[in-house]
Design an enzyme around this catalytic site. Structure first.
Site, short mmCIF file in Angstrom:
data_model
loop_
_atom_site.label_atom_id
_atom_site.label_comp_id
_atom_site.label_asym_id
_atom_site.label_seq_id
_atom_site.Cartn_x
_atom_site.Cartn_y
_atom_site.Cartn_z
N LYS A 68 0.83 -1.20 0.00
CA LYS A 68 0.00 0.00 0.00
C LYS A 68 0.86 1.25 0.00
O LYS A 68 1.90 1.30 0.66
CB LYS A 68 -0.86 -0.02 1.28
CG LYS A 68 -1.91 1.06 1.34
CD LYS A 68 -3.20 0.63 0.68
CE LYS A 68 -4.18 1.76 0.55
NZ LYS A 68 -3.83 2.72 -0.52
N ASP A 97 -0.49 -0.53 13.05
CA ASP A 97 -1.22 -1.80 12.92
C ASP A 97 -2.22 -1.81 11.78
O ASP A 97 -3.38 -2.20 11.95
CB ASP A 97 -1.91 -2.16 14.24
CG ASP A 97 -0.90 -2.55 15.31
OD1 ASP A 97 0.07 -3.24 14.97
OD2 ASP A 97 -1.07 -2.12 16.47
N LYS A 104 5.14 2.48 -3.04
CA LYS A 104 4.97 3.88 -3.47
C LYS A 104 5.17 3.96 -4.96
O LYS A 104 5.98 3.23 -5.53
CB LYS A 104 6.02 4.76 -2.78
CG LYS A 104 5.66 6.22 -2.77
CD LYS A 104 4.50 6.47 -1.82
CE LYS A 104 4.48 7.81 -1.20
NZ LYS A 104 3.86 7.78 0.13
N SER A 360 -7.41 4.85 4.50
CA SER A 360 -7.36 4.05 3.28
C SER A 360 -7.69 2.59 3.59
O SER A 360 -8.38 1.90 2.83
CB SER A 360 -5.97 4.09 2.65
OG SER A 360 -5.81 5.23 1.85
N1 GLU Z 1 0.40 8.86 0.40
C1 GLU Z 1 -0.06 8.70 1.74
C2 GLU Z 1 1.11 8.38 2.65
O1 GLU Z 1 2.24 8.73 2.38
C3 GLU Z 1 -1.24 7.74 1.85
C4 GLU Z 1 -0.97 6.34 1.43
C5 GLU Z 1 -2.23 5.46 1.36
O2 GLU Z 1 -3.30 5.87 1.78
O3 GLU Z 1 -2.08 4.34 0.87
O4 GLU Z 1 0.94 7.84 3.72
#
Ligand code: GLU
Length: 470
Positions: A68, A97, A104, A360
Site C-alpha cells: 500500500k 497496525d 509507493k 485508506s
Molecule cells: N500517500 C499517503 C502516505 O504517504 C497515503 C498512502 C495510502 O493511503 O495508501 O501515507
C-alpha cells in the site's frame, strides 16, 4: 546531506536495528526493497507533440498483502525516492497496525504543466502498465494519492483497472481515496491532516512531555508554522486552529505569509484559491523565500510539503520545540542530530502522518465488504437506546427532553466511525511509541528511533511466524 533519501531512511532503520536483537539476515530482508518497476511510455500532448513519461512503482515489503502507498506526481521523482517512500510505508503501516506491506509510485512530471486531459491520459496509461505487470490489484498493491495527486486521479485509476479486469468483484478495492460515488469513504480527504491533529493533541496533552520541552500542556495558544498548503497542510492547519492553536505562518514554494496574531486558515485557503498565491494576504507580512519562514518564532513546526526541507544547515536556526512531520522525510539525519542536541521533540512521519493510510485501510475494508460502515447497525442501535431510555423513564421520575433523546440515541454514521477508528489508531500508537522510548531511556532513543524499533519488531514477527528466519 550525506546521501539520498533512501540512505536517509536506511540510516534510521540501522540506528533502530541496534536496539533490537534480530538476526542480521532477517534485518536485511526487512530493509530491502522487494521489487521496483520502472516504465516509460509516450503520451500525446494537446499541441500534437509526443512526450516520453517516466514512472515507477516500488513494492518494499510483501510480509503482508496487499502492499500500500500513494502515487506522487512531481518533477524530481526518482528510483531512489520511490524506494525510500515505499520503505516508509512499510514502517508506517506496521506502527499503526494497518495490515499492509509498503509501496509507493511516482510519475516524473510537474502537474502544473499539463492539462486535465493530458493528466488523464498519463494516469490511465500508467495504470495500464501497472496492471500489465501485476503491480496493482485489491490483493496485490493498492495505490492512493500523494504529493501532486488527488481523488480525481484515483477515480481514473479505479475506472481503468475495472475496465481491464472486467467482472472482478472487488475491483474498486484496487485503489483508495476515491471519490465517494466511486467507492470512496467519508473522511478520507482530510484523514492525514486530521491524524496529524490527533497526534499533536495527544502529545501536547501529555504534561510530562510538555514539561521536558518547557511548554504548557494543551494545544490551546500554541504558535504553529505550517509548510505547504496542499491537502495535508491545509487540513492540519484547520484542525489545529479549530483546537485553539495559532497558525502564525504558512510557507509555500513561492514565498510565505506571517502574522504573529494568527492567520485565519479558511480565509488564507480561499485567498490562495482565488489569487493562485498566498502572497499579499491581507494583514500578514510576505516573506520572499518560503523556506525562511521555518525559522520564525513558534512552538510547533509542521512541515507538510516534501522531503529534505529541514537540514543540518537550517536546523540550528529553527526555534520550534516540536517538529511535527506531516510530510514524508522532511528532516535529514544531520538535522535530527542538531535537534537531539537542542532537545527538540520530533514527531516522526512514520507515525504522525499515518492518518491517510489508516483511513485508506477502512476504505479498502468497506470496498471488500460492499457495504457502508454503519448501514446495518445505525437504526437498530438507535431503537435499542430509545427502548433503554423508555425503561429508565418507566422506572424513575426522569423525563428526557426531545433533544436529550436525540443526542443520546443517535447512531454512528460512517463519518463518525471513520473518525473514531482514526483517533483510536493514532492515540494507541502514540502510547506504544512512548512506551518503547521510555523503556530504553528518553535520552537514548528519539521518538523516530522508537517508532522504527516498533516497526522492525512487528515486521520481524511476521517473518518469524513463517519460520523462515532463525
Ligand atoms: N500517500 C499517503 C502516505 O504517504 C497515503 C498512502 C495510502 O493511503 O495508501 O501515507
Amino acid at each position: 546531506m550525506s546521501g539520498g533519501f533512501l540512505s536517509q531512511v536506511n540510516d534510521a532503520f540501522d540506528t533502530a536495528a541496534r536496539f533490537t536483537r534480530h538476526d542480521p539476515t532477517l534485518l536485511e530482508q526487512i530493509k530491502s526493497c522487494n521489487a521496483v518497476y520502472y516504465v516509460s511510455f509516450p503520451i500525446r500532448r494537446d499541441n500534437g507533440t509526443i512526450e516520453v513519461i517516466h514512472a515507477w512503482r516500488a513494492e518494499h515489503s510483501q510480509h503482508k498483502l496487499p502492499t500500500k502507498g500513494g502515487i506522487r506526481y512531481a518533477p524530481d521523482v526518482s528510483d531512489d525516492e520511490v524506494q525510500a517512500l515505499a520503505a516508509l510505508m512499510t514502517y508506517k503501516c506496521a506502527i499503526v497496525d494497518v495490515p499492509f506491506g509498503g509501496a509507493k509510485g511516482g510519475v516524473k512530471i510537474d502537474r502544473r504543466q499539463y492539462s486535465e486531459g493530458e493528466l488523464e491520459r498519463i494516469t490511465r496509461r500508467y495504470t495500464f502498465e501497472l496492471v500489465r505487470k501485476r503491480f496493482i490489484g485489491p490483493g496485490i498493491d493498492v495505490p492512493a494519492p500523494d504529493y501532486g495527486t488527488s481523488a480525481k486521479e484515483m477515480a481514473w485509476i479505479a475506472d481503468t483497472y475495472a475496465t481491464i479486469q472486467n467482472g472482478e468483484l472487488d475491483a474498486l478495492a484496487c485503489v483508495t481515496a476515491k471519490p465517494l460515488a466511486q467507492g470512496g469513504i467519508r473522511g478520507r480527504t482530510e484523514a492525514t491532516g486530521r491524524g496529524v491533529y490527533y497526534g499533536l493533541r495527544e502529545t501536547c496533552d501529555n504534561a510530562e512531555e510538555m514539561q521536558r520541552l518547557g511548554l504548557a500542556p494543551g494545544l490551546e495558544g500554541k504558535r504553529v508554522i505550517v509548510q505547504g498548503l496542499g491537502n495535508v497542510g491545509t487540513y492540519a492547519a484547520k484542525f489545529l486552529a479549530d483546537a485553539g492553536a495559532l497558525v502564525v505562518a504558512i510557507a509555500e514554494y513561492n514565498g510565505a505569509i506571517h502574522d504573529p496574531r494568527g492567520i485565519d486558515v479558511d480565509a488564507a485557503v480561499a485567498y490562495k484559491k482565488e489569487k493562485g498565491t498566498l502572497l499579499g494576504f491581507p494583514g500578514a507580512t510576505d516573506i520572499a523565500r518560503g523556506i525562511d519562514a521555518l525559522e520564525l518564532p513558534c512552538d510547533i513546526l509542521v512541515p507538510a510539503a516534501l522531503e529534505h526541507q529541514i537540514t543540518g544547515e537550517n536546523a540550528p536556526r529553527i526555534q520550534a520545540k516540536i517538529i511535527a512531520e506531516a510530510a514524508n522525510g522532511p528532516t535529514t539525519p544531520e538535522a535530527d542530530v542538531v535537534f537531539a542536541q537542542k532537545g527538540t521533540l520530533i514527531l516522526p512521519d512514520v507515525w504522525l502522518n499515518a492518518g491517510g493510510v489508516i483511513v485508506s485501510y477502512f476504505e479498502w475494508v468497506k470496498n471488500l465488504s460492499h457495504v457502508r460502515f454503519g448501514r446495518m447497525q445505525k437504526r437498530h442501535e438507535e431503537e435499542s437506546l430509545r427502548r433503554l431510555l423508555g425503561a429508565i423513564e418507566g422506572a424513575t421520575t426522569k423525563r428526557f427532553s426531545a433533544s436529550e433523546v436525540q443526542t443520546i440515541t443517535e447512531g454512528a454514521t460512517e463519518e463518525d466511525l471513520v473518525y473514531s477508528g482514526l483517533e483510536e489508531s493514532m492515540v494507541v500508537s502514540y502510547h506504544q511509541l512512548r512506551e518503547v522510548r521510555n523503556r530504553h531511556g528518553v535520552d537514548k532513543l528519539s521518538l523516530r528511533t522508537a517508532a522504527m524499533v516498533s516497526a522492525i519488531d512487528k515486521v520481524a514477527q511476521s517473518y518469524l511466524d513463517m519460520g523462515i528466519f532463525p
